[in-house]
Design an enzyme around this catalytic site. Structure first.
Site: not given
Ligand code: AMP
Ligand code: MG
Length: 464
Positions: A79, A81, A101, A113, A164, A171, A239-240, A249
């Site tokens: 989800g 994050g 973001k 975080d 964004r 997705r 998910d991307n 992403d």
């Molecule tokens: P991504 O690799 O950017 O597609 O991220 C994969 C998942 O990790 C997504 O669900 C993001 O929302 C979550 N995520 C990435 N970085 C963080 C962060 N610093 N804090 C919380 N969730 C994160």
């Molecule tokens: Mg992502």
């Protein structure tokens, strides 16, 4: 009111999202704002202050979306994050998600975080700007806002929020989430997505099959566009993968300079799963996962598994058709066919390891680059062969960028900001990338590939 919100996602099943609040930010500062995008969204840039853009002055309650995804091949429930949708902005009949973001933790943050570093958000701003101007369907970045907190990654940096904008953030992984967690909702959710992104299908008899067909087509067009300009997304987890064929992403992405289909920059992609030349088979693999997620529709509607399988079987031919059309344009070939010549030319790229971008400029304008690879007998032979059937300047100029974000220039620009607080190099790059198809009277550094050693060692990172 600055945004005209009408957030339809909140009418869906509450399991699909969570209501969230952005973190408090004391002194948000706008580092960059995209005036062209403001105009496209019908926004009054003068009213868009840092507080609004950092989610400190809310019009309605933001949401974080739930989704799932195959990350490097393994299924995970995820989800947003560190992302929050402020609302769906409607302008001139078009609907856009306005998403922050790096705006803090959400119920999906896990151990994260919820933050983002200023260099990674400036990086996303730059790449999405470049992709938009390269005429590739993409998420867009409205602004980067710096925050005062310190975010710890490989190095400690100021935090930032990226605003964004996408047609939506739905997705492949959103379908995987619905299928896995709330499968009864799948017909309603699919109808919603069709209404929102593929309304032309509503007249078709076989809507769900046509929907899969349309997603496949828009995704093929997107990936073929990546191959056209040498873009490596770097993290094609399901998910991307946008359901509307928008590139998004921008984490470990980068552009390939020296042609090598095995090029990978992402530091965690040890096996080259998302290498430049793997983007096609990975797209097919991802579409197979999407087709699996649509399986519940086969008991809930007239769709059948066999029909989905048959659609997937069209993938290779359809990708080929799109790919060869694109490559013919790059080579300025006006007619159909010439597949062998395209293959022969790509084989030359493989063996010569030439700079991908400059190769097509050199074909169009011989003698532009002082590079021994372009004065070989083989390049000359191919160029002569192309003269007979191709090298149509107009076609080539539309397909072949003069400028791409060169990795070393991107890093220099980001380092300059981190080290000195100066954005001038970044602004210089943005100016070049505003119109990447037009040669400018500029320092030739913007057209030079990095030293080979730089690219060989260049590493990009996720979740920074
Ligand atoms: P991504 O690799 O950017 O597609 O991220 C994969 C998942 O990790 C997504 O669900 C993001 O929302 C979550 N995520 C990435 N970085 C963080 C962060 N610093 N804090 C919380 N969730 C994160
Ligand atoms: Mg992502």
């Amino acid at each position: 009111m600055v945004f005209s919100f009408n957030t339809t996602y909140k009418q869906l099943d509450p399991d699909l999202y969570s209501r969230v609040a952005p973190k408090n930010i004391d002194n948000p500062e706008i580092l960059s704002i995209n005036d062209g995008l403001c105009a496209d969204l019908g926004l009054d840039a003068a009213k868009l202050n840092a507080h609004i853009l950092a989610g400190q002055d809310l019009i309605e309650e933001p949401i974080a979306q739930a989704y799932a995804g195959h990350q490097y091949g393994s299924f995970t429930v995820l989800g947003d994050g560190r992302a929050m949708i402020l609302g769906e902005h409607v302008h001139a009949g078009d609907r856009y998600d306005i998403q922050l973001k790096g705006s803090g933790r959400t119920p999906y943050s896990g151990r994260g975080d919820g933050n983002a570093t200023v260099s990674s958000m400036l990086r996303e701003y730059l790449y999405s700007y470049a992709m938009q101007n390269l005429n590739i369907k993409t998420s867009r970045s409205l602004a980067v806002i710096e925050t005062e907190e310190a975010v710890e990654r490989r190095q400690t940096e100021p935090g930032a929020i990226l605003v964004r904008v996408m047609n939506s953030h739905i997705r492949y992984g959103t379908f995987q989430y619905v299928a896995a967690q709330v499968s009864d909702e799948l017909p309603r959710f699919t109808d919603y997505v069709i209404d929102r992104h593929y309304p032309q299908l509503k007249t078709e008899d076989r809507t769900y099959l046509e929907f899969f067909d349309a997603v496949m087509q828009s995704s093929i067009e997107m990936v073929v566009d990546w191959l056209r300009v040498g873009f490596i997304h770097g993290v094609m987890n399901t998910d991307n993968m946008s359901i509307d064929g928008e590139t998004f992403d921008y984490g470990p992405c980068a552009f390939m300079n020296y042609y090598d289909e095995e090029t990978v920059f992402s530091s965690i992609d040890k096996h080259g799963r998302y290498a430049f030349g793997n983007q096609r088979p990975i797209l097919r693999w991802n579409l197979e996962r999407l087709a699996e997620a649509l399986q519940p529709l086969c008991t809930q509607s007239a769709l059948t598994s066999n029909e989905l399988e048959a659609k997937l079987d069209e993938f290779e031919d359809r990708f080929d058709a799109q790919y060869y059309t694109m490559m013919r344009r790059k080579l300025g070939i006006n007619s159909d066919g010439e597949k062998e010549l395209v293959d022969e030319f790509v084989e030359w790229l493989r063996t010569s390891n030439a700079d991908y971008t400059n190769t097509f400029l050199e074909l169009e304008m011989p003698g532009t680059f002082d590079d021994p690879v372009f004065v070989t007998a083989e390049f000359e032979r191919l160029r002569n062969k192309l003269t007979a059937v191709g090298l149509d300047e107009e076609l080539m100029q539309e397909a072949n960028p003069r400028y791409i974000p060169r990795n070393y220039l991107v890093e220099e620009a980001l380092n300059e900001y981190i080290e000195t607080g100066n954005l001038s190099k970044l602004k210089g790059l943005l100016t070049v990338l505003e119109d990447p198809y037009t040669s400018m009277d500029l320092d030739s550094q913007f057209q030079q590939p990095p030293p080979r050693e730089f690219d060989a060692e260049y590493a990009t990172y996720c979740n920074t």
